[in-house]
Design an enzyme around this catalytic site. Structure first.
Site, PDB file in Angstrom:
ATOM      1  N   TYR A 145       2.619 -14.809  -9.318  1.00  0.00           N
ATOM      2  CA  TYR A 145       1.732 -14.027 -10.201  1.00  0.00           C
ATOM      3  C   TYR A 145       2.560 -13.311 -11.280  1.00  0.00           C
ATOM      4  O   TYR A 145       2.299 -13.449 -12.479  1.00  0.00           O
ATOM      5  CB  TYR A 145       0.924 -13.008  -9.376  1.00  0.00           C
ATOM      6  CG  TYR A 145       0.244 -11.971 -10.231  1.00  0.00           C
ATOM      7  CD1 TYR A 145      -0.772 -12.326 -11.109  1.00  0.00           C
ATOM      8  CD2 TYR A 145       0.631 -10.628 -10.176  1.00  0.00           C
ATOM      9  CE1 TYR A 145      -1.372 -11.383 -11.922  1.00  0.00           C
ATOM     10  CE2 TYR A 145       0.033  -9.680 -10.979  1.00  0.00           C
ATOM     11  CZ  TYR A 145      -0.976 -10.055 -11.851  1.00  0.00           C
ATOM     12  OH  TYR A 145      -1.557  -9.114 -12.660  1.00  0.00           O
ATOM     13  N   LEU A 194      -6.080  -1.267  -2.170  1.00  0.00           N
ATOM     14  CA  LEU A 194      -6.027  -0.127  -1.255  1.00  0.00           C
ATOM     15  C   LEU A 194      -7.292   0.745  -1.286  1.00  0.00           C
ATOM     16  O   LEU A 194      -7.950   0.919  -0.251  1.00  0.00           O
ATOM     17  CB  LEU A 194      -4.787   0.733  -1.589  1.00  0.00           C
ATOM     18  CG  LEU A 194      -4.668   2.013  -0.785  1.00  0.00           C
ATOM     19  CD1 LEU A 194      -4.456   1.705   0.686  1.00  0.00           C
ATOM     20  CD2 LEU A 194      -3.519   2.885  -1.317  1.00  0.00           C
TER      21      LEU A 194
HETATM   22  N1  UFG Z   1      -2.544  -1.480   1.358  1.00  0.00           N
HETATM   23  C1  UFG Z   1      -2.813  -1.118   2.664  1.00  0.00           C
HETATM   24  N2  UFG Z   1      -4.007  -1.532   3.201  1.00  0.00           N
HETATM   25  C2  UFG Z   1      -4.935  -2.269   2.496  1.00  0.00           C
HETATM   26  C3  UFG Z   1      -4.641  -2.617   1.159  1.00  0.00           C
HETATM   27  C4  UFG Z   1      -3.423  -2.205   0.617  1.00  0.00           C
HETATM   28  O1  UFG Z   1      -2.001  -0.471   3.334  1.00  0.00           O
HETATM   29  O2  UFG Z   1      -5.997  -2.607   3.054  1.00  0.00           O
HETATM   30  C5  UFG Z   1      -1.272  -1.041   0.751  1.00  0.00           C
HETATM   31  C6  UFG Z   1      -0.412  -2.199   0.292  1.00  0.00           C
HETATM   32  O3  UFG Z   1       0.350  -2.715   1.355  1.00  0.00           O
HETATM   33  C7  UFG Z   1       0.408  -1.545  -0.814  1.00  0.00           C
HETATM   34  C8  UFG Z   1      -0.544  -0.490  -1.398  1.00  0.00           C
HETATM   35  O4  UFG Z   1      -1.555  -0.304  -0.406  1.00  0.00           O
HETATM   36  O5  UFG Z   1       1.497  -0.889  -0.241  1.00  0.00           O
HETATM   37  C9  UFG Z   1      -1.206  -0.945  -2.675  1.00  0.00           C
HETATM   38  O6  UFG Z   1      -1.762  -2.229  -2.484  1.00  0.00           O
HETATM   39  P1  UFG Z   1      -2.806  -2.896  -3.472  1.00  0.00           P
HETATM   40  O7  UFG Z   1      -3.200  -4.227  -2.891  1.00  0.00           O
HETATM   41  O8  UFG Z   1      -3.903  -1.947  -3.807  1.00  0.00           O
HETATM   42  O9  UFG Z   1      -1.970  -3.095  -4.822  1.00  0.00           O
HETATM   43  P2  UFG Z   1      -0.596  -3.862  -5.067  1.00  0.00           P
HETATM   44  O10 UFG Z   1       0.424  -2.798  -5.377  1.00  0.00           O
HETATM   45  O11 UFG Z   1      -0.246  -4.823  -4.018  1.00  0.00           O
HETATM   46  O12 UFG Z   1      -0.955  -4.769  -6.327  1.00  0.00           O
HETATM   47  C10 UFG Z   1      -1.379  -4.227  -7.545  1.00  0.00           C
HETATM   48  C11 UFG Z   1      -2.226  -5.255  -8.310  1.00  0.00           C
HETATM   49  C12 UFG Z   1      -1.404  -6.447  -8.688  1.00  0.00           C
HETATM   50  C13 UFG Z   1      -0.175  -6.017  -9.401  1.00  0.00           C
HETATM   51  C14 UFG Z   1       0.580  -5.017  -8.577  1.00  0.00           C
HETATM   52  C15 UFG Z   1       1.793  -4.515  -9.254  1.00  0.00           C
HETATM   53  O13 UFG Z   1      -3.305  -5.663  -7.516  1.00  0.00           O
HETATM   54  O14 UFG Z   1      -2.182  -7.283  -9.514  1.00  0.00           O
HETATM   55  O15 UFG Z   1      -0.262  -3.908  -8.302  1.00  0.00           O
HETATM   56  O16 UFG Z   1       2.502  -3.756  -8.303  1.00  0.00           O
HETATM   57  F1  UFG Z   1       0.627  -7.073  -9.621  1.00  0.00           F
END
Ligand code: UFG
Length: 334
Positions: A145, A194
């Protein structure tokens, strides 16, 4: 007329509202693969919006769009954005996010449209070498991505040198909240983010919210991210386009609050804002999650004059109100 690709999606839809409120006329191009027609219907009630259902991977769809509308500039969101999915299905990401964007840029050049604001991501940085992350941080994405977006950044630089196409690349950190009138909001299927996942677990029949790992090298052991409100983020796109119109030069900006919040911290804030206990359990780490990501957004503040104004509490409050609407929409369409 401004073209918004992916305007039926979460960030694209909120940006469309911002542009409509500022009096712009819009044409939205969206495949509706992850976007929602309901968002388009809402936008049509706010201002002058035309809608074309089409796919970036089909050059004919783009040719039709650019021949039909006199487009002054493009705000480009249309993309797949699930980090985990990109790892096991990279072709989907390179075909749509990278090849699809090349088709878009070629159609722009063909029709003499020379300005684009591009939805990039902090995922282009990869595992941080230092925090807060500024725009000069090395870009070594650790998933397809992030790589698909970084390739586009590079292609845009080459298209500027060769064809004079000017681009503003906006590297978002984590995005949260929704329109304060709760007309549109975050609507993914499946939801992986999250805050909506915490909120979904407050409804009857919802799953217990899972914290993915509490053994990271952070003060409370959970991952730290930078959650920027989607309306603040939308505003940055308008400021970026105005900057492009004024300066006519390519540039790149981080968009974040510079505030690092841990997963535990966000969870506690959700309980506080909602005034209720939310079921939670600790689960194993999720693959590909860096421990700590937050922005140095000084450049966007000083050059664009952008200032994120909404608090994480406001983002959680609007996200919850939207989630209540969404539960009803989903039940009604079942
Ligand atoms: N998390 C949990 N439980 C959940 C969902 C998420 O503990 O049910 C945690 C994840 O492990 C992470 C944090 O919450 O540590 C944030 O997770 P998100 O899925 O909300 O967001 P991400 O940081 O993984 O991803 C987001 C965007 C991407 C982008 C990225 C850049 O969705 O498109 O930020 O860091 F690339």
């Amino acid at each position: 007329m401004i073209l918004i690709t992916g305007g039926a999606g979460y960030i694209g839809g909120h940006t469309a509202i911002n542009f409509l409120n500022a009096g712009y006329d819009l044409v939205i191009f969206d495949s509706l693969e992850t976007g929602h027609i309901e968002t388009i219907e809402t936008l049509k009630q706010i201002g002058n919006v035309s809608f074309i259902k089409g796919d970036l991977r089909h050059p004919d769809d783009l040719e039709k769009l650019f021949s039909e509308y006199k487009i002054d500039a493009v705000i480009h969101f249309a993309a797949f954005s699930l980090v985990g999915e990109s790892v096991f299905n990279p072709a989907k990401y390179y075909r749509n996010n990278t090849y699809g964007t090349i088709n878009l840029l070629d159609a722009m050049i063909e029709h003499d449209v020379k300005k684009i604001v591009f939805s990039s991501t902090c995922a282009t940085y990869g595992e941080p070498e230092y925090t807060p992350i500024d725009e000069k941080h090395p870009q070594n994405p650790i998933n397809p991505y992030g790589a698909s977006k970084l390739m586009v950044e590079k292609i845009m630089a080459d298209y500027d040198a060769a064809y004079g196409l000017k681009s503003i690349k906006l590297r978002y950190f984590n995005v949260a909240g929704c329109d304060e009138k709760i007309r549109i909001g975050e609507w993914h299927n499946p939801e992986t983010h999250l805050i909506p996942n915490i909120l979904k677990s407050t409804f009857t029949g919802g799953q217990t919210f899972k914290i993915f790992g509490n053994d990271y090298n952070t003060p409370d052991g959970t991952c730290i991210r930078d959650y920027v409100n989607v309306e603040d983020l939308a505003e940055a796109h308008r400021l970026a386009l105005e900057y492009l119109n004024r300066e006519n030069k390519s540039d790149v900006f981080n968009l974040g609050t510079e505030q690092g919040d841990s997963v535990k911290n966000i969870f506690d804030t959700c309980e506080k804002v909602l005034g209720t206990e939310i079921p939670v359990e600790i689960a194993p780490r999720r693959a590909g999650d860096p421990a700590k990501l937050y922005a140095d957004a000084t450049k966007a503040q000083t050059v664009l004059g952008w200032k994120p104004e909404r608090s994480i509490e406001q983002s959680i409050k609007t996200a919850y109100d939207w989630e209540c609407n969404l539960q009803k929409i989903i039940k009604d369409t079942d």
